[in-house]
Write an enzyme that holds these catalytic residues in place. Sequence first.
Site, PDB file in Angstrom:
ATOM      1  N   SER A  51     -14.232 -10.576   5.072  1.00  0.00           N
ATOM      2  CA  SER A  51     -15.062  -9.465   4.602  1.00  0.00           C
ATOM      3  C   SER A  51     -16.243  -9.917   3.758  1.00  0.00           C
ATOM      4  CB  SER A  51     -14.205  -8.484   3.794  1.00  0.00           C
ATOM      5  OG  SER A  51     -13.559  -9.145   2.713  1.00  0.00           O
ATOM      6  N   GLY A  88     -10.413  -8.714   6.376  1.00  0.00           N
ATOM      7  CA  GLY A  88      -8.975  -8.935   6.449  1.00  0.00           C
ATOM      8  C   GLY A  88      -8.575 -10.210   7.162  1.00  0.00           C
ATOM      9  N   ASN A 116      -7.967 -14.657   1.894  1.00  0.00           N
ATOM     10  CA  ASN A 116      -6.867 -13.738   2.174  1.00  0.00           C
ATOM     11  C   ASN A 116      -5.523 -14.465   2.248  1.00  0.00           C
ATOM     12  OD1 ASN A 116      -8.372 -11.319   2.275  1.00  0.00           O
ATOM     13  ND2 ASN A 116      -9.103 -11.842   4.317  1.00  0.00           N
ATOM     14  N   ASP A 199     -14.333  -2.733  -6.575  1.00  0.00           N
ATOM     15  CA  ASP A 199     -13.054  -3.420  -6.352  1.00  0.00           C
ATOM     16  C   ASP A 199     -12.983  -4.747  -7.097  1.00  0.00           C
ATOM     17  OD1 ASP A 199     -14.414  -5.394  -4.773  1.00  0.00           O
ATOM     18  OD2 ASP A 199     -14.191  -4.145  -3.002  1.00  0.00           O
ATOM     19  N   HIS A 202     -15.631  -7.857  -3.852  1.00  0.00           N
ATOM     20  CA  HIS A 202     -16.665  -7.904  -2.824  1.00  0.00           C
ATOM     21  C   HIS A 202     -18.047  -7.825  -3.470  1.00  0.00           C
ATOM     22  CE1 HIS A 202     -13.214  -6.463  -0.338  1.00  0.00           C
ATOM     23  NE2 HIS A 202     -13.714  -7.385   0.469  1.00  0.00           N
TER      24      HIS A 202
END
Length: 223
Positions: A51, A88, A116, A199, A202
């Site tokens: 991402s 993801g 991730n 968040d 990001h």
Amino acid sequence: MNWSIILVGFVFLMSCQSQKKETNTPIASSETAEQVVQPSSKKTILFFGNSITAGYKLDLSEAFPALIQERLDSLGLGYRTVNAGLSGETTASGNSRVEWVMKNPMDIFVLELGANDGLRGISTAETEKNLSSIIEKVKQKYPTCKIILAGMMIPPNMGQEYADSFQQIYPALAEKYQIPLIPFLLEGVAGDPALNLEDGIHPTPEGHQILAENVWQVLVTIL
């Protein structure tokens, strides 16, 4: 680094992975990986990542691969960028997907994966194995393709030993394959609320401008 901010962001990122619909399409930019290649004098730079590369919740024109394209164009360099970021993505899923994105020829391959894996506490040996497999697949199909590895770091919420082991994956692979390394892709951005979305993980458009500079410092050495 404000790890509390990053940890909150990591929890959010984990929840993002279950969403079926993303703001960004898996692959997009000035050209896309699924298009049939037309005769062109331009060389291709493919950004393969998660991402962060995809520019989560941003317009694709704001993500760092597009900013790299703008700089290439401004300098009159004959390259086109392809954003093959997928939200993801883990190193395991990336290892499965990379053969699909390699259907079209490429000259430079920028590999940005692993964050991730760290969120899930996946074995660092497994992460390193998957990244190694991706690199070898690219080298086998396109022997002259230049590969750049984007380094990543994680906070010590999984334990300092795990965090240290994770961080060492990238320089070890860069040395093994003799490829350029971006020491930490999020340098100057991670932990700064002003440069990240709510968040906490990001990057904002302003954050992506710094990411583009981090990438450019290494990319320019092989253009």
